[in-house]
Design an enzyme around this catalytic site. Structure first.
Site, PDB file in Angstrom:
ATOM      1  N   HIS A  82       0.842  -1.199   0.000  1.00 60.94           N
ATOM      2  CA  HIS A  82       0.000   0.000   0.000  1.00 60.94           C
ATOM      3  C   HIS A  82       0.873   1.243   0.000  1.00 60.94           C
ATOM      4  O   HIS A  82       1.880   1.302   0.702  1.00 60.94           O
ATOM      5  CB  HIS A  82      -0.888   0.003   1.252  1.00 60.94           C
ATOM      6  CG  HIS A  82      -1.765   1.204   1.346  1.00 60.94           C
ATOM      7  ND1 HIS A  82      -2.946   1.305   0.659  1.00 60.94           N
ATOM      8  CD2 HIS A  82      -1.615   2.373   2.019  1.00 60.94           C
ATOM      9  CE1 HIS A  82      -3.499   2.476   0.911  1.00 60.94           C
ATOM     10  NE2 HIS A  82      -2.718   3.144   1.742  1.00 60.94           N
ATOM     11  N   ASP A 161     -14.700   3.978   8.479  1.00 60.66           N
ATOM     12  CA  ASP A 161     -13.695   4.900   7.938  1.00 60.66           C
ATOM     13  C   ASP A 161     -14.318   5.803   6.879  1.00 60.66           C
ATOM     14  O   ASP A 161     -13.994   6.991   6.803  1.00 60.66           O
ATOM     15  CB  ASP A 161     -12.503   4.127   7.341  1.00 60.66           C
ATOM     16  CG  ASP A 161     -11.530   5.080   6.655  1.00 60.66           C
ATOM     17  OD1 ASP A 161     -10.987   5.953   7.362  1.00 60.66           O
ATOM     18  OD2 ASP A 161     -11.348   4.987   5.434  1.00 60.66           O
ATOM     19  N   ARG A 168     -13.939  14.213   8.088  1.00 60.70           N
ATOM     20  CA  ARG A 168     -12.603  14.817   8.264  1.00 60.70           C
ATOM     21  C   ARG A 168     -12.293  15.751   7.106  1.00 60.70           C
ATOM     22  O   ARG A 168     -11.710  16.827   7.280  1.00 60.70           O
ATOM     23  CB  ARG A 168     -11.535  13.709   8.337  1.00 60.70           C
ATOM     24  CG  ARG A 168     -11.553  12.963   9.655  1.00 60.70           C
ATOM     25  CD  ARG A 168     -10.700  11.724   9.582  1.00 60.70           C
ATOM     26  NE  ARG A 168      -9.321  12.028   9.251  1.00 60.70           N
ATOM     27  CZ  ARG A 168      -8.501  11.203   8.593  1.00 60.70           C
ATOM     28  NH1 ARG A 168      -8.927  10.026   8.189  1.00 60.70           N
ATOM     29  NH2 ARG A 168      -7.269  11.557   8.342  1.00 60.70           N
TER      30      ARG A 168
HETATM   31  N1  URA Z   1      -5.333   7.718   3.023  1.00 60.96           N
HETATM   32  C1  URA Z   1      -6.352   7.177   3.758  1.00 60.96           C
HETATM   33  O1  URA Z   1      -6.875   6.113   3.440  1.00 60.96           O
HETATM   34  N2  URA Z   1      -6.762   7.850   4.857  1.00 60.96           N
HETATM   35  C2  URA Z   1      -6.227   9.022   5.263  1.00 60.96           C
HETATM   36  O2  URA Z   1      -6.658   9.545   6.275  1.00 60.96           O
HETATM   37  C3  URA Z   1      -5.181   9.576   4.489  1.00 60.96           C
HETATM   38  C4  URA Z   1      -4.727   8.887   3.375  1.00 60.96           C
END
Ligand code: URA
Length: 444
Positions: A82, A161, A168
């Site tokens: 990743h 997330d 965010r």
């Molecule tokens: N990539 C992600 O998946 N999340 C973040 O907060 C920043 C970069």
């Protein structure tokens, strides 16, 4: 338990317990907390931080908020790779077939690009016919039979997330190291691999602007992985300027194919070998990095790595003729040559400015619903360290219109700096694993 108590605790710099974090993630996913209270908690975390244990618990709860992919159908150690995101980063397109050609099963889920940073799925979709939304059954079949498959993340990977990231993004709470680490690692834990090789980039073309910030993020992600039973190796790599010469979806696929033919730019080739070497050792396919490197070089020389890419494309419905005829990838109607405004040495090409200039060409998207253009982007003809004369071509802009090309040219030129000399930094500054931080001997 209620959300106000949690917000007040974080406001007062107190750590949240495992029960509180798990309650919060469950309430978040069942839409029991309004956006303004989630945002208040995010801002308190952004300002006051979280300790490593809180971050590991938050990550696990976010991972478990959706599908946990089962990779046990693969024999041996499974490895994910990743990148924390960067400009011109086509390394996954190269590492995946190279590592697969050396016997490492590659079962990879990737994302789309957002903002100035590109995404592997968008790049693959510039290959005519390539399907990134394959079924779980096809994914397993391709990996079991051919050792390689690459698909877009299923919708239900770490939904907590998704909700947190969306908030965010609009509340100024993206740049928090615990929140970034838990966001990235929740998706990695959910994707089910035993070992994870992270490419944590720093510099103008990355989310982390300095090597120190990248090390802090990497150390935290390694610890989250370890606390959740995964082996993480995090490489700290330089993204002071765009990686390689091509920036843009089809243009980057072309450069990835060139690299697999052994004809890629030096930085892309070197970084691909570095990252794939760590993948092979993590997956126990090579006893050490030196042997891994030799195996990978042979996979390029013999054509085996390129054949793995051909297999990946044909399995997933893509047109394999692009491998022998990359000119068949969609081309932009306008190609504008950018001339150097000065004589001297190029001392930098700001990655973030270049990435943002790409948005003018619709290479990437500002919001998740934006349409992108797979054919557009830049080809950098001169990079940092090159000496150029005023009026010499330094880049090409591939665009769908003259107006967009003109606007992108202005922005791209503002990314270049010129001077007398350039001191290059090594591609790999350090790496972090369960034993600690290892600094590259050339960088210190
Ligand atoms: N990539 C992600 O998946 N999340 C973040 O907060 C920043 C970069």
């Amino acid at each position: 338990m209620n959300i106000i108590q949690l917000i007040e605790k974080k406001r007062d710099k107190k750590p949240l317990t495992e029960d509180e974090i798990s309650w919060f993630v469950a309430a978040l996913c069942s839409d029991k907390i309004p956006d303004y209270q989630v945002s208040a908690l995010l801002m308190a975390i952004c300002i006051n931080g979280m300790n490593d244990d809180e971050t590991a618990v938050l990550t696990r709860c976010m991972a478990q908020s959706g599908d946990m992919i089962d990779m046990s159908f693969i024999d041996g150690v499974t490895v994910d790779k990743h990148s924390s995101g960067g400009v011109g980063d086509k390394i996954s397109l190269i590492c995946a077939p190279m590592a697969a050609a050396c016997g490492l099963p590659v079962a990879k889920m990737s994302g789309r690009g957002l903002g100035f940073s590109g995404g592997t799925i968008d790049k693959l979709e510039s290959i005519p016919g390539f399907r990134t939304s394959i079924s779980q059954e096809e994914f397993r079949r391709f990996v079991s039979r051919d050792g390689i498959a690459l698909m877009s993340q299923t919708k239900n990977v770490a939904p907590a997330d998704k909700r947190l990231y969306a908030l965010r993004d609009v509340t100024g709470t993206v740049p928090s190291i615990p929140l970034i680490a838990s966001s990235i690692m929740s998706k990695k834990l959910a994707c089910g691999c035993d070992a994870i090789v992270l490419d944590v980039k720093y510099g103008s073309g990355a989310f982390m602007k300095t090597a120190e910030q990248a090390v802090e993020l990497a150390v935290l992600m390694e610890s989250i992985g370890r606390k959740n039973g995964r082996e993480v190796t995090a490489l700290i790599t330089n993204m002071e300027q765009p990686l390689g010469n091509a920036v843009g979806n089809a243009l980057e696929v072309k450069e990835a194919i060139q690299t697999l033919k052994g004809e890629g730019p030096a930085d892309v080739t070197e970084l691909s070998y570095i990252i794939s070497s760590f993948m092979l050792t993590a997956g126990k396919k090579a006893p050490d990095l030196h042997t891994a490197r030799r195996m990978l070089e042979n996979s390029v020389k013999s054509g085996a790595a390129l054949e793995k890419l051909r297999r990946l494309i044909s399995n997933q419905g893509g047109d394999t003729s692009v491998i022998d005829h990359p000119e068949q990838l969609k081309a932009a109607p306008v190609i504008k040559t950018v001339l150097s405004p000065e004589s001297g040495v190029i001392t930098g090409i700001n990655g973030e400015i270049t990435g943002n200039a790409c948005l003018t060409l619709k290479v990437g998207r500002l919001s998740k619903t934006d349409e992108i253009d797979h054919s557009t982007g830049f080809v950098l003809l001169a990079k940092a360290g090159n000496k150029v004369e005023k009026g010499q071509p330094i880049a090409q802009i591939h665009s769908d219109s003259e107006e967009a090309a003109l606007s992108a040219e202005k922005q791209l030129l503002s990314a270049y700096t010129f001077g007398q000399e350039y001191a290059p930094k090594p591609l790999l500054a350090a790496y972090i694993d369960k034993e600690g931080i290892h600094y590259d001997k050339n960088s210190h």
